[in-house]
Design a protein around this motif. Sequence first.
Motif, mmCIF file in Angstrom:
data_model
loop_
_atom_site.group_PDB
_atom_site.id
_atom_site.type_symbol
_atom_site.label_atom_id
_atom_site.label_comp_id
_atom_site.label_asym_id
_atom_site.label_seq_id
_atom_site.Cartn_x
_atom_site.Cartn_y
_atom_site.Cartn_z
ATOM 1 N N MET A 136 -23.228 23.425 -130.373
ATOM 2 C CA MET A 136 -23.737 24.312 -131.427
ATOM 3 C C MET A 136 -25.213 24.652 -131.226
ATOM 4 N N ILE A 137 -25.968 23.723 -130.617
ATOM 5 C CA ILE A 137 -27.383 23.979 -130.375
ATOM 6 C C ILE A 137 -27.561 25.223 -129.522
ATOM 7 N N GLU A 138 -26.696 25.334 -128.496
ATOM 8 C CA GLU A 138 -26.792 26.502 -127.611
ATOM 9 C C GLU A 138 -26.556 27.795 -128.380
ATOM 10 N N GLN A 139 -25.615 27.764 -129.336
ATOM 11 C CA GLN A 139 -25.341 28.943 -130.148
ATOM 12 C C GLN A 139 -26.537 29.282 -131.032
ATOM 13 N N ILE A 140 -27.126 28.264 -131.651
ATOM 14 C CA ILE A 140 -28.263 28.495 -132.540
ATOM 15 C C ILE A 140 -29.433 29.104 -131.774
ATOM 16 N N GLU A 141 -29.613 28.677 -130.538
ATOM 17 C CA GLU A 141 -30.721 29.209 -129.742
ATOM 18 C C GLU A 141 -30.581 30.712 -129.480
ATOM 19 N N LYS A 142 -29.377 31.251 -129.652
ATOM 20 C CA LYS A 142 -29.168 32.687 -129.463
ATOM 21 C C LYS A 142 -29.846 33.517 -130.542
ATOM 22 N N ILE A 143 -30.345 32.854 -131.591
ATOM 23 C CA ILE A 143 -31.099 33.553 -132.639
ATOM 24 C C ILE A 143 -32.204 34.408 -132.019
ATOM 25 N N LYS A 144 -32.803 33.907 -130.958
ATOM 26 C CA LYS A 144 -33.913 34.614 -130.313
ATOM 27 C C LYS A 144 -33.470 35.928 -129.669
ATOM 28 N N ASP A 145 -32.159 36.084 -129.500
ATOM 29 C CA ASP A 145 -31.644 37.274 -128.818
ATOM 30 C C ASP A 145 -31.039 38.303 -129.761
ATOM 31 N N ILE A 146 -30.995 38.018 -131.081
ATOM 32 C CA ILE A 146 -30.349 38.957 -131.992
ATOM 33 C C ILE A 146 -31.372 39.765 -132.794
ATOM 34 N N THR A 147 -30.927 40.931 -133.259
ATOM 35 C CA THR A 147 -31.734 41.783 -134.135
ATOM 36 C C THR A 147 -30.996 41.958 -135.451
#
Length: 477
Positions: free
Chosen positions: A1-12
């Motif tokens: 799940m940590i990897e998924q949360i880190e995707k926050i930096k890639d979304i708008t």
Amino acid sequence: MIEQIEKIKDITVLIYGDMMVDKYVNGTVSRISPEAPVPVLTVTDKFSKLGGAGNVIDNIVSLGASVKVIGYLGNDMEGDWAKKALTERGVDTSLLLQYEDCRTITKTRLTSKKQQFLRADEEIIKPAPKEYFDYMKRNVDKLFDGVQVAIVSDYGKGAVTEETAQLIISEAIKRNIPVFVDPKGKDYTKYKGATVCTPNMNEIRLVSGEKLETEDELRKTGEKLRKELKIDNFAVTRSEKGITLFEEGQINDFPAISKDVIDVSGAGDTVVATMACLYGCGIDLQKCCKLANLAASVVCSKFGTATLSLNELMEQIANSRQFKYVTLQNAKYIVDSLKEKGKKIVFTNGCFDMLHAGHLSSFMQAKEYGDILIVAVNSDRSVKANKGDERPIISEKYRIEMLCALEVVDYVVLMDEDNPINIISTLQPDITVKGKDWENKELPERKVVEGYGGCVKFIEMKGTLSTTNIIKKIRNE
């Protein structure tokens, strides 16, 4: 799940709603006015913050996502300030317009010792300008370009009409973009088709016209509203009771995280911002609710309309597991969050095979150098590489469990490398602690530690206590 949360930096995130400015006038009160029975505030400082939908934006930015804001402000001093503040945060304001016949909503709070005793509102509540709605329709492709999730933040000040809400929701759904709505008022028909609606208990009582005094009443009413209003999911925020999620075919409760509550202002903004960002990263709604509770617990422990950083969220995730063993990746977020709070981080490492009093002494000495002690324990593979095939005596699983059981140790990470250079480079602790026996030896990590401004401290070893000596004694006997 940590990897998924880190995707926050890639979304708008696209956000539309009532834009406001929150002004704070702070000071001290030591007397009553001779003119009227009211306290006299001696002003010590003033500052402004983004309010309304702007606080949702602040939360999204703090979590690390990008934001595209659509909406309007007055062509006035407060509107100029708000647009500049958004731009400084890196928000895309190219679709945020200002109008002469609009007034930027402003709320001024007078506070003393973190207590609010007066609020003055400057607002003219009226529907969104027709010119802006027409502008939205003409530029609908621009609105959603590069967007992964949308939020409609309704504060009941006129921006969110049926026309504007339905334009955003319908066009987003056409593009497979989920829409989160933070609602207001009695008319939820304007939110038809939304992915998630996040009313609090007062708001759902208002829209339903029911008192909702029992769990059964809430469940029946929530599911009825979800179906009638054709909203995919309801996430009802319930203060100390957490969140109740109404999905197709199921209703689930997610208890709040216990924490000292200082101020609940803006907690709803944090919940909708956190849920939208995480859902945009591909995390399912039930996990979003659990993490939103963690987020709310943090902002409620702060004064005023506060925000949550990604580091704080990661720290809460680690702490919520009630176990000190964390991955290096998670430890990085925890350390960054603790450093933001001014905590001094101490690091030490070793095999800690057959845990003994010497190890305990070294931990207690190390902890005296700072606030948080992180211990890296060698994996079974690295112990064998360093000490031979007969070691370790105790497997890494049990060595980790023993370290986690010690009160003096705050966090434990596993070290598979032969030295701690990678871990130290990642965490950058303030103090790295080694035994005195290393003081005059070549220390591989010293250059790394001193390179980022940390320092190495050497501690006394407790007599002749060592795992090697203990093993020799057992064999000789």
